[in-house]
Design a protein around this motif. Structure first.
Motif, PDB file in Angstrom:
ATOM      1  N   TRP A 169      12.568 -53.684 -29.519  1.00  0.00           N
ATOM      2  CA  TRP A 169      12.968 -55.041 -29.153  1.00  0.00           C
ATOM      3  C   TRP A 169      11.774 -55.966 -28.915  1.00  0.00           C
ATOM      4  CZ3 TRP A 169      16.694 -52.704 -25.038  1.00  0.00           C
ATOM      5  CH2 TRP A 169      17.880 -52.295 -25.657  1.00  0.00           C
ATOM      6  N   GLY A 170      10.563 -55.415 -28.891  1.00  0.00           N
ATOM      7  CA  GLY A 170       9.379 -56.232 -28.654  1.00  0.00           C
ATOM      8  C   GLY A 170       9.081 -56.505 -27.204  1.00  0.00           C
ATOM      9  N   LEU A 171       9.732 -55.775 -26.290  1.00  0.00           N
ATOM     10  CA  LEU A 171       9.492 -55.981 -24.869  1.00  0.00           C
ATOM     11  C   LEU A 171       8.243 -55.257 -24.383  1.00  0.00           C
ATOM     12  CD1 LEU A 171      13.170 -55.616 -23.592  1.00  0.00           C
ATOM     13  CD2 LEU A 171      11.927 -57.709 -24.212  1.00  0.00           C
ATOM     14  N   ALA A 172       7.748 -54.333 -25.165  1.00  0.00           N
ATOM     15  CA  ALA A 172       6.498 -53.622 -24.882  1.00  0.00           C
ATOM     16  C   ALA A 172       5.950 -53.132 -26.213  1.00  0.00           C
ATOM     17  CB  ALA A 172       6.734 -52.452 -23.931  1.00  0.00           C
ATOM     18  N   ASP A 173       4.666 -52.825 -26.220  1.00  0.00           N
ATOM     19  CA  ASP A 173       4.042 -52.290 -27.439  1.00  0.00           C
ATOM     20  C   ASP A 173       3.824 -50.786 -27.346  1.00  0.00           C
ATOM     21  OD1 ASP A 173       3.881 -54.807 -28.692  1.00  0.00           O
ATOM     22  OD2 ASP A 173       2.086 -55.290 -27.531  1.00  0.00           O
ATOM     23  N   ALA A 174       3.877 -50.253 -26.151  1.00  0.00           N
ATOM     24  CA  ALA A 174       3.792 -48.803 -25.929  1.00  0.00           C
ATOM     25  C   ALA A 174       4.498 -48.489 -24.620  1.00  0.00           C
ATOM     26  CB  ALA A 174       2.342 -48.329 -25.879  1.00  0.00           C
ATOM     27  N   VAL A 175       5.032 -47.280 -24.525  1.00  0.00           N
ATOM     28  CA  VAL A 175       5.709 -46.834 -23.309  1.00  0.00           C
ATOM     29  C   VAL A 175       5.402 -45.357 -23.103  1.00  0.00           C
ATOM     30  CG1 VAL A 175       7.911 -46.448 -22.142  1.00  0.00           C
ATOM     31  CG2 VAL A 175       7.619 -48.486 -23.557  1.00  0.00           C
ATOM     32  N   VAL A 176       5.060 -44.997 -21.869  1.00  0.00           N
ATOM     33  CA  VAL A 176       4.993 -43.581 -21.487  1.00  0.00           C
ATOM     34  C   VAL A 176       6.373 -43.213 -20.952  1.00  0.00           C
ATOM     35  CG1 VAL A 176       3.928 -41.866 -19.996  1.00  0.00           C
ATOM     36  CG2 VAL A 176       2.537 -43.698 -20.980  1.00  0.00           C
ATOM     37  N   SER A 177       6.994 -42.228 -21.581  1.00  0.00           N
ATOM     38  CA  SER A 177       8.365 -41.875 -21.233  1.00  0.00           C
ATOM     39  C   SER A 177       8.509 -40.363 -21.152  1.00  0.00           C
ATOM     40  CB  SER A 177       9.333 -42.454 -22.270  1.00  0.00           C
ATOM     41  OG  SER A 177      10.684 -42.243 -21.890  1.00  0.00           O
ATOM     42  N   GLY A 178       9.641 -39.923 -20.612  1.00  0.00           N
ATOM     43  CA  GLY A 178       9.912 -38.492 -20.491  1.00  0.00           C
ATOM     44  C   GLY A 178      10.804 -38.225 -19.305  1.00  0.00           C
ATOM     45  N   GLY A 179      10.714 -37.022 -18.779  1.00  0.00           N
ATOM     46  CA  GLY A 179      11.540 -36.650 -17.639  1.00  0.00           C
ATOM     47  C   GLY A 179      10.878 -35.576 -16.804  1.00  0.00           C
ATOM     48  N   THR A 180      11.321 -35.452 -15.565  1.00  0.00           N
ATOM     49  CA  THR A 180      10.744 -34.457 -14.669  1.00  0.00           C
ATOM     50  C   THR A 180      11.800 -33.982 -13.681  1.00  0.00           C
ATOM     51  OG1 THR A 180       8.838 -33.981 -13.232  1.00  0.00           O
ATOM     52  CG2 THR A 180       9.933 -36.092 -12.909  1.00  0.00           C
ATOM     53  N   GLU A 181      11.646 -32.746 -13.207  1.00  0.00           N
ATOM     54  CA  GLU A 181      12.596 -32.193 -12.240  1.00  0.00           C
ATOM     55  C   GLU A 181      11.978 -31.033 -11.480  1.00  0.00           C
ATOM     56  OE1 GLU A 181      15.287 -33.641 -10.792  1.00  0.00           O
ATOM     57  OE2 GLU A 181      16.491 -33.512 -12.626  1.00  0.00           O
ATOM     58  N   HIS A 182      12.305 -30.978 -10.186  1.00  0.00           N
ATOM     59  CA  HIS A 182      11.928 -29.853  -9.309  1.00  0.00           C
ATOM     60  C   HIS A 182      13.050 -29.759  -8.284  1.00  0.00           C
ATOM     61  CE1 HIS A 182       9.636 -27.121  -6.831  1.00  0.00           C
ATOM     62  NE2 HIS A 182       9.507 -27.997  -5.837  1.00  0.00           N
ATOM     63  N   ALA A 183      14.148 -29.100  -8.651  1.00  0.00           N
ATOM     64  CA  ALA A 183      15.376 -29.230  -7.878  1.00  0.00           C
ATOM     65  C   ALA A 183      15.978 -27.923  -7.390  1.00  0.00           C
ATOM     66  CB  ALA A 183      16.423 -29.975  -8.712  1.00  0.00           C
ATOM     67  N   ALA A 184      15.294 -26.799  -7.598  1.00  0.00           N
ATOM     68  CA  ALA A 184      15.898 -25.509  -7.251  1.00  0.00           C
ATOM     69  C   ALA A 184      15.711 -25.188  -5.764  1.00  0.00           C
ATOM     70  CB  ALA A 184      15.311 -24.396  -8.115  1.00  0.00           C
ATOM     71  N   THR A 185      16.293 -26.039  -4.914  1.00  0.00           N
ATOM     72  CA  THR A 185      16.262 -25.746  -3.488  1.00  0.00           C
ATOM     73  C   THR A 185      17.365 -24.745  -3.141  1.00  0.00           C
ATOM     74  OG1 THR A 185      17.841 -27.428  -2.777  1.00  0.00           O
ATOM     75  CG2 THR A 185      15.566 -28.143  -3.101  1.00  0.00           C
ATOM     76  N   ILE A 186      17.258 -24.160  -1.957  1.00  0.00           N
ATOM     77  CA  ILE A 186      18.273 -23.203  -1.517  1.00  0.00           C
ATOM     78  C   ILE A 186      19.644 -23.860  -1.474  1.00  0.00           C
ATOM     79  CG2 ILE A 186      19.043 -21.803   0.431  1.00  0.00           C
ATOM     80  CD1 ILE A 186      16.082 -21.350   1.108  1.00  0.00           C
ATOM     81  N   THR A 187      19.696 -25.080  -0.952  1.00  0.00           N
ATOM     82  CA  THR A 187      20.978 -25.765  -0.823  1.00  0.00           C
ATOM     83  C   THR A 187      21.540 -26.183  -2.178  1.00  0.00           C
ATOM     84  OG1 THR A 187      20.295 -26.573   1.351  1.00  0.00           O
ATOM     85  CG2 THR A 187      22.183 -27.651   0.331  1.00  0.00           C
ATOM     86  N   ALA A 188      20.677 -26.697  -3.059  1.00  0.00           N
ATOM     87  CA  ALA A 188      21.138 -27.106  -4.388  1.00  0.00           C
ATOM     88  C   ALA A 188      21.675 -25.907  -5.160  1.00  0.00           C
ATOM     89  CB  ALA A 188      20.000 -27.768  -5.164  1.00  0.00           C
ATOM     90  N   LEU A 189      20.972 -24.797  -5.087  1.00  0.00           N
ATOM     91  CA  LEU A 189      21.443 -23.598  -5.775  1.00  0.00           C
ATOM     92  C   LEU A 189      22.759 -23.099  -5.183  1.00  0.00           C
ATOM     93  CD1 LEU A 189      18.068 -21.678  -6.255  1.00  0.00           C
ATOM     94  CD2 LEU A 189      19.461 -22.746  -8.042  1.00  0.00           C
ATOM     95  N   ALA A 190      22.904 -23.229  -3.876  1.00  0.00           N
ATOM     96  CA  ALA A 190      24.163 -22.830  -3.245  1.00  0.00           C
ATOM     97  C   ALA A 190      25.307 -23.705  -3.749  1.00  0.00           C
ATOM     98  CB  ALA A 190      24.045 -22.925  -1.729  1.00  0.00           C
ATOM     99  N   GLY A 191      25.056 -24.995  -3.873  1.00  0.00           N
ATOM    100  CA  GLY A 191      26.086 -25.903  -4.355  1.00  0.00           C
ATOM    101  C   GLY A 191      26.502 -25.593  -5.781  1.00  0.00           C
ATOM    102  N   PHE A 192      25.501 -25.413  -6.669  1.00  0.00           N
ATOM    103  CA  PHE A 192      25.813 -25.056  -8.049  1.00  0.00           C
ATOM    104  C   PHE A 192      26.514 -23.694  -8.112  1.00  0.00           C
ATOM    105  CE2 PHE A 192      22.385 -28.094  -9.469  1.00  0.00           C
ATOM    106  CZ  PHE A 192      23.193 -28.854 -10.301  1.00  0.00           C
ATOM    107  N   GLY A 193      26.048 -22.760  -7.281  1.00  0.00           N
ATOM    108  CA  GLY A 193      26.655 -21.440  -7.289  1.00  0.00           C
ATOM    109  C   GLY A 193      28.101 -21.467  -6.844  1.00  0.00           C
ATOM    110  N   ASN A 194      28.392 -22.268  -5.810  1.00  0.00           N
ATOM    111  CA  ASN A 194      29.748 -22.323  -5.291  1.00  0.00           C
ATOM    112  C   ASN A 194      30.702 -23.040  -6.240  1.00  0.00           C
ATOM    113  OD1 ASN A 194      28.985 -20.891  -3.040  1.00  0.00           O
ATOM    114  ND2 ASN A 194      28.688 -22.698  -1.755  1.00  0.00           N
TER     115      ASN A 194
END
Length: 394
Positions: A169-194
């Protein structure tokens, strides 16, 4: 990307993953054995922040979701080289699923055990979902659009497509993009497990008849996207191109995919239309392939519907990486670029037997040689978020 005028080159990328830190180790990991055992998560251990932070004190003020993003972006930017652009024309569009949940859980424990006055004053900037993208912007002096995509497991793909469109669209000429995650906490895993989303056997088996849930992953992948003509003019090494993307919603259920993969079918068709390609032009599909019974059945049905007349090799890398939530799409895009470079499609680790309903060509057992061509990567997130991106070799 259709009708937008400006092509988008990829001139650098970096990876931090449990199966390898850096592009070369990541590729070796994708070709290696899959996850197995009793753990519900695969994490990056040991993690050394010292190459990316001036002191341990500085690093302690950044959640690992931010540290992973800084490490991946450093590799990507070093590969891309000097962009020769006004910093105001370089953006940062990054993704995450949940932000600094490890820091949040830790500091809740501190408050309960030691009182409010012992809670870290850095809590808020460490848990913000936008912290990784903000850190990249500040570290490298990128003054263009700085935005964060937070659409669950589709976030990494959404960020890359949106970043590409920002350039088109011409709003930028370059962009640094991607994704990141660090989510395996005890509580998060318990929630997914349950909710019975995690594998009870501790093995991620995408599309396998014995699949029983996902294994949590973590990490980051970052990319330098650049307006094509500028990349050519400065002699950049272009490693791939983003040619199209699709985004839509199931509007059906908070966790379950729409029956028959209707939303996924529409999303893949949107990406094909955006790229001005037909199903017969696609040479590989990097599937969302989480190893959950519902997702894999729905996605396989959707792929079979869109590519009924043109079967395409399908791979899921989550048997090795685990499911890194908001970073998944970025890690899979990096796997696609490495597949271009090495002229191989990595195997779907741990997958041995497909059910009768899996009428797709899953790459299993060993890497498959191929002639690189346009590749579709899918990610589908809780909330009904769907994302597809098409990358092409140069």
């Amino acid at each position: 990307m259709k009708g937008l005028g400006r092509r988008v080159a990829i001139t650098g990328y970096g990876v931090v993953a449990p199966c390898g830190i850096g592009k070369d180790e990541f590729w070796a990991g994708l070709l290696g054995p899959g996850l197995s055992g009793v753990d519900k998560a695969t994490v990056i251990e040991p993690w050394d922040s010292s190459p990316y932070y001036q002191s341990p004190k500085e690093a302690r003020r950044a959640d690992l979701s931010e540290q992973f993003a800084i490490a991946a972006a450093t590799e990507a930017i070093e590969q891309a080289g000097d962009l020769g652009l006004d910093p105001a024309r370089i953006g940062t569009i990054f993704a995450t699923g949940v932000g600094g949940i490890h820091t949040l859980e830790e500091q809740v424990g501190v408050r309960i055990a030691k009182g409010e006055r012992r809670v870290s004053p850095f809590l808020v900037p460490m848990i913000m979902a936008n912290a990784p993208g903000a850190a990249i912007s500040m570290r490298f002096g990128l003054q263009g659009p700085n935005e964060t995509i937070c659409t669950a497991c589709a976030a990494g793909t959404h960020a890359l497509v949106y970043a590409a469109r920002t350039i088109s669209w011409g709003l930028a000429d370059a962009v640094v993009s991607g994704g990141t995650e660090h989510a395996a906490t005890i509580t998060a895993l318990a929630g997914f497990g349950n909710m019975t989303a995690l594998s009870s056997t501790g093995v991620s088996r995408p599309f396998d008849t014995d699949r029983d849930g996902f294994i949590m992953g973590e990490g980051s992948a970052a990319f330098v996207l650049e307006e094509w003509d500028h990349a050519v003019s400065r002699g950049a090494d272009i490693v791939g191109e983003i040619v199209g993307g699709g985004s839509n919603a199931d509007a059906y259920h908070i966790t379950a995919p729409s029956p028959g993969g209707v939303g996924a079918i529409a999303c893949m068709n949107l990406a094909l239309d955006d790229a001005e390609l037909s199903p017969g032009d696609i040479r590989q599909i990097n599937a969302h392939g989480t190893s959950t019974p519902l997702n894999d059945a729905s996605e396989a049905a959707a792929v079979s519907a869109v590519f009924a007349d043109n079967p395409v090799p399908v791979v899921s890398t989550k048997g090795v990486t685990g499911h890194a939530l908001g970073a998944a799409g970025a890690l899979e895009a990096a796997a696609v670029l490495l597949s271009f470079e090495h002229r191989q499609i990595p195997p779907t680790a741990n997958t041995k037997v497909l059910g009768d309903e899996m009428t797709i060509d899953v790459v299993m057992g060993e890497a498959r040689d191929w002639e690189p061509g346009p590749t579709l990567s899918n990610n589908f997130g809780f909330g009904g978020h769907n994302g597809s991106i098409i990358l092409s070799p140069v």
